[in-house]
Design an enzyme around this catalytic site. Sequence first.
Site, mmCIF file in Angstrom:
data_model
loop_
_atom_site.group_PDB
_atom_site.id
_atom_site.type_symbol
_atom_site.label_atom_id
_atom_site.label_comp_id
_atom_site.label_asym_id
_atom_site.label_seq_id
_atom_site.Cartn_x
_atom_site.Cartn_y
_atom_site.Cartn_z
ATOM 1 N N HIS A 70 92.995 21.430 30.642
ATOM 2 C CA HIS A 70 94.018 21.116 29.631
ATOM 3 C C HIS A 70 95.222 20.376 30.230
ATOM 4 O O HIS A 70 96.086 19.901 29.480
ATOM 5 C CB HIS A 70 94.521 22.392 28.945
ATOM 6 C CG HIS A 70 93.460 23.111 28.165
ATOM 7 N ND1 HIS A 70 92.761 22.513 27.141
ATOM 8 C CD2 HIS A 70 92.959 24.369 28.276
ATOM 9 C CE1 HIS A 70 91.882 23.381 26.646
ATOM 10 N NE2 HIS A 70 91.979 24.521 27.323
ATOM 11 N N ASP B 8 83.123 23.660 28.856
ATOM 12 C CA ASP B 8 83.994 24.758 28.415
ATOM 13 C C ASP B 8 84.069 24.753 26.879
ATOM 14 O O ASP B 8 83.951 23.699 26.257
ATOM 15 C CB ASP B 8 85.400 24.569 29.013
ATOM 16 C CG ASP B 8 86.335 25.737 28.721
ATOM 17 O OD1 ASP B 8 86.431 26.629 29.570
ATOM 18 O OD2 ASP B 8 86.959 25.754 27.635
ATOM 19 N N HIS C 235 86.598 25.058 25.020
ATOM 20 C CA HIS C 235 87.766 24.337 24.504
ATOM 21 C C HIS C 235 87.738 22.869 24.940
ATOM 22 O O HIS C 235 87.278 22.559 26.052
ATOM 23 C CB HIS C 235 89.051 24.990 25.024
ATOM 24 C CG HIS C 235 89.172 26.439 24.658
ATOM 25 N ND1 HIS C 235 88.766 27.449 25.512
ATOM 26 C CD2 HIS C 235 89.622 27.034 23.533
ATOM 27 C CE1 HIS C 235 88.986 28.625 24.921
ATOM 28 N NE2 HIS C 235 89.497 28.400 23.733
ATOM 29 N N ASP D 151 83.143 30.329 28.285
ATOM 30 C CA ASP D 151 83.707 30.947 27.089
ATOM 31 C C ASP D 151 82.941 30.555 25.817
ATOM 32 O O ASP D 151 83.343 30.915 24.706
ATOM 33 C CB ASP D 151 85.214 30.648 26.943
ATOM 34 C CG ASP D 151 85.609 29.243 27.336
ATOM 35 O OD1 ASP D 151 84.705 28.409 27.571
ATOM 36 O OD2 ASP D 151 86.817 28.967 27.406
HETATM 37 C C1 FKS Z 1 97.412 31.847 21.937
HETATM 38 C C2 FKS Z 1 95.982 31.415 21.965
HETATM 39 C C3 FKS Z 1 95.842 30.206 22.810
HETATM 40 C C4 FKS Z 1 94.534 29.310 24.536
HETATM 41 C C5 FKS Z 1 93.142 29.103 25.007
HETATM 42 C C6 FKS Z 1 93.136 28.416 26.372
HETATM 43 C C7 FKS Z 1 91.744 28.160 26.847
HETATM 44 C C8 FKS Z 1 91.716 27.735 28.300
HETATM 45 C C9 FKS Z 1 90.380 27.248 28.778
HETATM 46 C C10 FKS Z 1 90.461 26.932 30.282
HETATM 47 F F1 FKS Z 1 89.304 26.490 30.715
HETATM 48 F F2 FKS Z 1 91.372 26.034 30.534
HETATM 49 F F3 FKS Z 1 90.724 28.026 30.960
HETATM 50 N N1 FKS Z 1 94.544 30.144 23.400
HETATM 51 N N2 FKS Z 1 97.674 32.768 22.981
HETATM 52 O O1 FKS Z 1 89.379 28.213 28.578
HETATM 53 O O2 FKS Z 1 89.979 26.090 28.107
HETATM 54 ZN ZN ZN Z 2 88.064 27.349 27.451
#
Ligand code: FKS
Ligand code: ZN
Length: 342
Positions: free
Chosen positions: A160, A196, A198, A285
């Site tokens: 990110h 991933d 996300h 994830d």
């Molecule tokens: C509010 C919810 C926000 C954020 C999710 C982040 C995911 C991170 C990821 C990484 F690989 F970068 F670790 N949610 N608290 O899994 O993409």
């Molecule tokens: Zn993620």
Amino acid sequence: MKTVYSPLHAGHGGQMELVAGAIVPGFEKPSRAEIIRGRVESEKLGPILTPVSHPLAAAARVHRQDYLDFLPTVWPLWEASGKSGSAIPFTWPTRGLRGDVRPKTIDALLGYYSFDGGASFVKGTWEAIKSSYDVAMTAAGIVKAGERAAFALCRPPGHHAGAAFMGGYCYINNAAVAAQWFRDQGAARVSILDVDYHHGNGTQEIFYRRGDVQVLNLHGDPMTEYPFFLGHADERGAGEGEGFNQNYPMPFGTSWERWSEALDDACGKLLAYAPDVVAVSLGVDTFEKDPISQFKLKSADYPKIGKRIAALGLPTLFVMEGGYAVDEIGINAVGVLTGFES
Ligand code: FKS
Ligand code: ZN
């Protein structure tokens, strides 16, 4: 396959995050890396190496220098201003505000260099960020030296993080840094395959106008999933990069049948691009029991991901990203790697 791991990740712990109106312990916690490391050992994946310290010059090839200079100063500035707890941004220069003027105080700078409140700092955070970068660089060096693959057990994750912003648990974009380093070492073309859950918005931003690094991203549809504001299918690159960014947004509930079709399509595009090396942003994830994600992959699916990637027949750097079902994170992440090796 060799794994690169640093114990310094553990100093980045105890953060809190905002979930559904409450401040709760962060999902991105030290046990994640420890459990993966344990599984690398119990599965006898291969030797576990400590990273070699690298100057930040390779990071400066994809990140803005002022951003890199800011990161090690966050905790000292935070403490110097009499604060404790975690340093968390809370004001951002969105539409209608000035994003071009660099402000002066720590609260202001945290907002200036981030896109959300998900990348917070505690005392050991900078040392963990630097160790994660060193892990990625050391593992990239192993692939460059001729090994078929290597596993960078990075923590914190990176995808990110953009050229001049942190967010979503990410600070330095380890996969982007490694991809650029491969280019600088003579690779003509590099592909980044981000599996991933996300969207890797930082990776996309960094390479969006470039044709020498292909970025392929499989993820939850940003219409309904974090990071919400990037990752749509019509984002295909711009200028020299036109056609070299490919997004596969998928709906909540997506299981292996549909997800693997996207993976096959991405692998086809990757082979057509014919890169010299592949960096995989490895998040697990997508797992059915992940506490913050909505796909339905099963533990038995992860070795199949590894097998599919191995079939590309290319030197491959695995860079750890997300995955929050800690009980199964080792099984799933190392499952990809053993699947690759089979
Ligand atoms: C509010 C919810 C926000 C954020 C999710 C982040 C995911 C991170 C990821 C990484 F690989 F970068 F670790 N949610 N608290 O899994 O993409
Ligand atoms: Zn993620």
